[in-house]
Design a protein around this motif. Structure first.
Motif, mmCIF file in Angstrom:
data_model
loop_
_atom_site.group_PDB
_atom_site.id
_atom_site.type_symbol
_atom_site.label_atom_id
_atom_site.label_comp_id
_atom_site.label_asym_id
_atom_site.label_seq_id
_atom_site.Cartn_x
_atom_site.Cartn_y
_atom_site.Cartn_z
ATOM 1 N N LEU A 149 95.292 33.607 34.964
ATOM 2 C CA LEU A 149 94.696 34.116 35.997
ATOM 3 C C LEU A 149 93.361 34.948 35.588
ATOM 4 C CD1 LEU A 149 93.804 35.484 38.912
ATOM 5 C CD2 LEU A 149 95.475 37.300 38.413
ATOM 6 N N HIS A 150 92.224 34.785 35.833
ATOM 7 C CA HIS A 150 91.016 35.487 35.065
ATOM 8 C C HIS A 150 90.204 36.088 36.371
ATOM 9 C CE1 HIS A 150 91.578 33.259 31.302
ATOM 10 N NE2 HIS A 150 91.981 32.358 31.994
ATOM 11 N N LEU A 151 90.023 37.446 36.142
ATOM 12 C CA LEU A 151 89.101 38.287 37.268
ATOM 13 C C LEU A 151 88.283 38.930 36.598
ATOM 14 C CD1 LEU A 151 89.308 39.088 40.386
ATOM 15 C CD2 LEU A 151 90.466 41.040 39.613
ATOM 16 N N LEU A 152 87.006 38.566 36.690
ATOM 17 C CA LEU A 152 85.789 39.121 36.114
ATOM 18 C C LEU A 152 84.995 40.375 37.315
ATOM 19 C CD1 LEU A 152 85.746 36.882 34.215
ATOM 20 C CD2 LEU A 152 83.476 36.595 34.486
ATOM 21 N N PRO A 153 84.657 41.365 36.710
ATOM 22 C CA PRO A 153 83.981 42.492 37.616
ATOM 23 C C PRO A 153 82.932 41.660 38.347
ATOM 24 C CG PRO A 153 84.063 42.907 35.162
ATOM 25 C CD PRO A 153 84.270 41.568 35.026
ATOM 26 N N LYS A 154 82.099 41.098 38.009
ATOM 27 C CA LYS A 154 80.949 40.526 38.771
ATOM 28 C C LYS A 154 80.791 38.943 38.832
ATOM 29 C CE LYS A 154 78.402 45.268 38.430
ATOM 30 N NZ LYS A 154 77.319 45.737 38.090
ATOM 31 N N GLY A 155 80.117 38.553 39.944
ATOM 32 C CA GLY A 155 79.734 37.206 40.104
ATOM 33 C C GLY A 155 79.875 36.584 41.582
ATOM 34 N N GLY A 156 80.486 37.374 42.489
ATOM 35 C CA GLY A 156 80.385 37.161 43.751
ATOM 36 C C GLY A 156 81.069 35.810 43.948
ATOM 37 N N HIS A 157 80.614 34.932 44.978
ATOM 38 C CA HIS A 157 81.046 33.807 45.461
ATOM 39 C C HIS A 157 80.133 32.566 45.570
ATOM 40 C CE1 HIS A 157 84.644 32.268 47.840
ATOM 41 N NE2 HIS A 157 83.667 31.703 48.637
ATOM 42 N N GLY A 158 80.818 31.509 45.301
ATOM 43 C CA GLY A 158 79.971 30.330 45.494
ATOM 44 C C GLY A 158 78.958 30.020 44.351
ATOM 45 N N TYR A 159 79.281 30.292 43.134
ATOM 46 C CA TYR A 159 78.346 30.018 42.111
ATOM 47 C C TYR A 159 78.556 28.766 41.214
ATOM 48 C CZ TYR A 159 82.383 32.525 40.584
ATOM 49 O OH TYR A 159 83.817 33.150 40.544
ATOM 50 N N GLY A 160 79.574 27.797 41.570
ATOM 51 C CA GLY A 160 80.001 26.826 40.864
ATOM 52 C C GLY A 160 79.788 26.942 39.402
ATOM 53 N N LEU A 161 79.262 26.163 38.549
ATOM 54 C CA LEU A 161 79.148 26.560 37.177
ATOM 55 C C LEU A 161 77.681 26.340 36.866
ATOM 56 C CD1 LEU A 161 78.410 23.247 36.607
ATOM 57 C CD2 LEU A 161 80.747 22.992 36.005
ATOM 58 N N ARG A 162 76.641 26.888 37.563
ATOM 59 C CA ARG A 162 75.262 26.643 37.355
ATOM 60 C C ARG A 162 75.011 28.162 36.395
ATOM 61 N NH1 ARG A 162 72.319 24.866 42.967
ATOM 62 N NH2 ARG A 162 73.141 22.842 43.032
ATOM 63 N N ALA A 163 73.809 27.788 35.676
ATOM 64 C CA ALA A 163 73.545 28.980 34.595
ATOM 65 C C ALA A 163 72.912 30.008 35.576
ATOM 66 C CB ALA A 163 72.548 28.618 33.850
ATOM 67 N N GLY A 164 73.082 31.318 34.871
ATOM 68 C CA GLY A 164 72.327 32.374 35.598
ATOM 69 C C GLY A 164 73.508 33.385 36.351
#
Length: 290
Positions: free
Chosen positions: A255-270
Motif C-alpha cells: 500500500l502506498h499513500l502519497l499526500p497529494k495527487g488527486g484522482h485520475g492522473y494516469g501515469l502522465r508527467a506533471g
C-alpha cells in the motif's frame, strides 16, 4: 470493340482481389479480440463500435456505449518478453472509459517492462454486472490462449484505475462466482488473476461505515495486490479498507499513500502521484512475477 476475358485471368484476378481484402481486414483487426463471439450475456443492444464522446478535456479520449467488449493487444519486444500478461481496466465511473490515459498509455508502458498488455473495453455506461462478465471472460481468454501469446498461464494479472480499480478488485475477489453462463471451452479455465494492481481505486468502501464493499470476498486465497492512492483523493478510503482486508487475511499487499495527487492522473508527467506509482509498481511486479 468487344473485349473477351480469358477465364483463367478472371479467376486469378478475383482470387487476388479476395486475398487482398482478407489481408486488409486482418490488418485492420490485428491485435483486437472480440471477447464474446456470439451474443453478449445480458446485453440487449446490438453490437457496434464504442462511441467516442465529445468531451476531450484534459487531452483524454473517452469511450461510452460499449456493447461489443474487446481486448486490444500490446506486445513487448521479443528481447524483453517475460512471459507475463496484464489486463488493463481503464476508469471512468462505470460511465465512460478513459481509454488512452488509463488504457493504451499504460499498456505501452507495461510492454517496455516485458509484459504483454491487453486493454479491456468493458461495458459502459452503468453496466457493472456486464463489466464483471467482461473481465472474467477476458482473463479466461488470455489464460486459455497463453501458448499462442507465449505466456505463462500462471502469470496473468490485472491493473485498474478508479472504476477500473473497482473492476480489478472484483476480478480478484469474486473469481469463484460465475457471473455468466459458459459460452465455450475457454470458460472452463479459471478467471482468477494471479496478481492485481489497483491505482486510485474507487467504490471499494460501500459497506457500513465506509467499510469494505460486501460483494468483495477477501480470504487467504485472494491474489496479492498493489494499492496506490493519495490522501487528497476523495476515493482514497477504498485503498485503505482493501489493504486492511488483505492484511487481516494474510494476503501479500503493498500500500502506498502519497499526500497529494488527486484522482485520475494516469501515469502522465506533471503530477507527483502519476510520476511516482509506475516505479513502485515496477519494483513490486519484479517480486511477484518470477
Amino acid at each position: 470493340m468487344k473485349i473477351q476475358l480469358q477465364p483463367k485471368k478472371v479467376l486469378l484476378t478475383l482470387c487476388s482481389l479476395f486475398f487482398s481484402l482478407v489481408f486488409v481486414a486482418q490488418a485492420q483487426n490485428e491485435g483486437l479480440i472480440h471477447i464474446w463471439p456470439g451474443k453478449v450475456p445480458g446485453e440487449t443492444a446490438p453490437k457496434h463500435p464504442a462511441v467516442i464522446t465529445d468531451n476531450h478535456s484534459g487531452e483524454v479520449t473517452r469511450l461510452t456505449d460499449v456493447t461489443d467488449p474487446t481486448l486490444k493487444v500490446f506486445l513487448p519486444d521479443a528481447s524483453v518478453n517475460n512471459g507475463a500478461a496484464v489486463i488493463v481496466c481503464p476508469g471512468g465511473g462505470y460511465k465512460i472509459l478513459a481509454i488512452d490515459k488509463e488504457g493504451h498509455e499504460v499498456a505501452e508502458w507495461l510492454t517496455t517492462l516485458g509484459y504483454t498488455a491487453f486493454v479491456l473495453e468493458y461495458r459502459v455506461p452503468e453496466k457493472q454486472d456486464g463489466a464483471l462478465n467482461d473481465i472474467q471472460r477476458a482473463i479466461r481468454i488470455v489464460r486459455s490462449e497463453a501458448n499462442d501469446w507465449k505466456l505463462d498461464p500462471d502469470k496473468i494479472g490485472v491493473i485498474g484505475f478508479s472504476a477500473g480499480g473497482s473492476l480489478a478488485a472484483r476480478a480478484g475477489t469474486m473469481y469463484n462466482e460465475d457471473s455468466y453462463a459458459p459460452q465455450d471451452a475457454k470458460d472452463k479455465v479459471s478467471s482468477k488473476p494471479n496478481f492485481a494492481m489497483l491505482i486510485y481505486p474507487a467504490y471499494l468502501d460501500k459497506g457500513e461505515n465506509r467499510s469494505l464493499t460486501p460483494e468483495l470476498k477477501v480470504d487467504e486465497n485472494t491474489p496479492p495486490m498493489f494499492l496506490f492512492a493519495t490522501a487528497d483523493d476523495s476515493h482514497a478510503n477504498s485503498a485503505l479498507v482493501m489493504a486492511t482486508a488483505l492484511r487481516d487475511n494474510k494476503v501479500p499487499v503493498s500500500l502506498h499513500l502519497l499526500p497529494k495527487g488527486g484522482h485520475g492522473y494516469g501515469l502522465r508527467a506533471g503530477n507527483p502521484a502519476g510520476e511516482s506509482w509506475p516505479a513502485l509498481a515496477e519494483s513490486w511486479l519484479k517480486g511477484i512475477v518470477k
